[in-house]
Design an enzyme around this catalytic site. Structure first.
Site, short mmCIF file in Angstrom:
data_model
loop_
_atom_site.label_atom_id
_atom_site.label_comp_id
_atom_site.label_asym_id
_atom_site.label_seq_id
_atom_site.Cartn_x
_atom_site.Cartn_y
_atom_site.Cartn_z
CB VAL A 182 -1.60 2.84 5.40
CG1 VAL A 182 -2.12 1.59 6.11
CG2 VAL A 182 -2.76 3.78 5.07
CD GLU A 216 4.72 -3.43 -3.78
OE1 GLU A 216 5.15 -2.26 -3.95
OE2 GLU A 216 3.68 -3.86 -4.26
CB CYS A 261 3.36 0.27 -6.70
SG CYS A 261 3.63 -1.46 -7.14
N GLY A 299 0.82 -1.20 0.00
CA GLY A 299 0.00 0.00 0.00
C GLY A 299 0.86 1.25 0.00
#
Length: 472
Positions: free
Chosen positions: A195, A213, A247, A191
């Site tokens: 967070v 990741e 990402c 994410g």
């Protein structure tokens, strides 16, 4: 349906399963991996429909990039598992060989996987594949931002995988908070960095090891001598996946100032070829995941000082946003504030490779650095002078197809490794062992008190090891 009150009971039940030894059997693990592949294959239409509803994700994109990779890696992991689990015997000096130095491969235990919304099939089951292969029991927490898909997982996973070992827990912040209050033997989070800091803080209370990741702004550097048209085509292809919501999407492009307009024309040409009628209503282009993400992207665009050269149409009601390309973007621009994670591509003109390298190095380490060059010295310079999770030459996105390469971030883009054996290793503890034979006692006598002069000389000999000369 799990509730906050049942979450600790789920974790405890999975721990009991792990301690029972059920997951230690290699054939059992292989069967679960085959079942995972069967689930992805058999339920593909339901999965495609769910991701179309949640994300507007094109069916071909789901089949090729999510379901295909899950099936392929589950099958390969099952095939290679007997080799992976073998104990290793490191090469040691002769006098230590009778001790039988051994490295055993032990599953870490009961683990937590928190997956994101953008590629929810692949990024849920890629780590799960490694956890199954390693012999762990697992709670999988999918994203609440893809509710149709997450609910589907809760329904179909128990039909294929042993529910005594693998559970899906749905919910939002309260459920995730409860999960993070508990002790786990490993947490695998995919994410964003904000967070991730919350997850890492919770894990630290229990000294729980983690894999993060994350993402970041993955730059593209284009060597002025490279084929600009081909670079534009390959960059655009990578950027359009899931409407840029991945990402490893190219985040911004650094190009020689006198090549900028040529690059813009090439982007416009290939965009028109990819989407002859535009991407707004194209079934081959995804939607923005939520209203908040849509507003974030349009806000960034409204504040840019760059020049929009490909203006994407927008439909707020459907959360549809076409690709927008912006040239003459300078440091400090709104489009360089944060990871874009959407269909916006800024072009930053530079006057030299030095300036491009300095621009990249002045920012947080990206998940991947893309570079287009045929010059080997340029490639080697980028390898040695920049820092990123991965570095990809002359293409974008396609590195994800190579299962034998480790996928990882560095710094702000995360840490820990995944893909195939690297994911297996993530969920595996290496247990070092020796087995001292009784016959070694004569050679061990020197260690026992009281020490004679000869014993002291033998025990301290390493201190006086000759060191070879060296100089710079």
């Amino acid at each position: 349906m799990s509730t906050i009150a049942t979450i600790p009971k789920i974790r405890d039940a999975l721990r009991a399963t792990f301690r029972s030894g059920l997951t230690h059997s290699i054939p059992w693990r292989q069967h679960q991996l085959y079942q995972l592949a069967r689930m992805a294959q058999n339920e593909r239409e339901l999965i495609c429909d769910a991701l179309q509803k949640d994300l507007g994700k094109p069916r071909t994109e789901v089949l090729a990039n999510e379901l295909g990779s899950v099936i392929k890696r589950a099958l390969k992991s099952a095939e290679r598992l007997p080799e992976w689990v073998k104990a290793e015997h490191p090469e040691v000096i002769d006098r230590q060989k009778p001790w039988n130095p051994t490295i055993y491969k032990a599953p870490k235990g009961t683990v937590l996987i928190i997956s994101p919304w953008n590629f929810p099939m692949m990024l849920s089951f890629q780590p799960l594949t490694g956890a199954i292969a390693a012999g762990c029991t697992v709670v999988l927490k999918p994203s609440e931002l893809v509710p149709t898909f997450s609910q589907l997982l809760e329904e179909i996973v128990p039909k294929y995988l042993d529910p005594n070992a693998y559970r899906v827990v749905n919910g939002a912040i309260p459920e995730t908070t409860k999960l993070l209050e508990l002790q786990w033997d490993h947490i695998f989070y995919t994410g964003n960095g904000k967070v991730a800091r919350i997850v890492a803080s919770a894990a630290a209370k229990h000294l729980t090891p983690m894999t993060l990741e994350l993402g970041g702004k993955s730059p593209v550097i284009i060597d002025s001598a490279y084929d600009i048209d081909l670079a534009a085509k390959r960059i655009l292809w990578g950027k359009c996946h899931n409407a840029g919501q991945i990402c490893v999407a190219p985040d911004y492009v650094l190009v020689q100032r006198d090549k900028q307009d040529e690059l813009v024309r090439a982007f416009q040409k290939h965009y028109n070829a990819f989407f002859p009628k535009g991407a707004l209503d194209s079934p081959s282009f995804g939607s923005i995941v939520s209203d908040s993400h849509y507003k974030r992207l349009t806000s960034l665009l409204s504040r840019t000082k760059g020049e929009i050269v490909l203006k994407g149409r927008a439909d707020a009601a459907r959360k549809r946003l076409e690709l927008t390309i912006v040239k003459n973007v300078a440091g400090g621009d709104s489009l360089l504030e944060e990871e874009l994670f959407g269909p916006i591509l800024p072009i930053v003109p530079v006057d030299s490779l030095d300036q491009a390298v300095n621009f990249v190095n002045a920012r947080s380490h990206p998940l991947v650095l893309y570079a287009f060059s045929d010059n080997e010295s340029v490639k080697q310079r980028l390898v040695s002078e920049t820092h990123s999770g991965g570095i990809v030459f002359n293409d974008t996105f396609q590195q994800l197809a190579v299962s034998e390469l480790p996928f990882t971030g560095v710094g702000e883009s995360g840490y820990g490794y995944q893909f195939m054996k690297y994911t297996y290793d993530t969920f595996t503890q290496l247990r070092s062992s020796i087995d001292m034979p009784k016959e070694a006692e004569a050679n061990l006598a020197v260690r026992y008190l009281p020490h004679s002069e000869e014993a002291v000389e033998a025990l301290t000999a390493a201190v006086y090891t000759p060191i070879p000369p060296s100089r710079l």
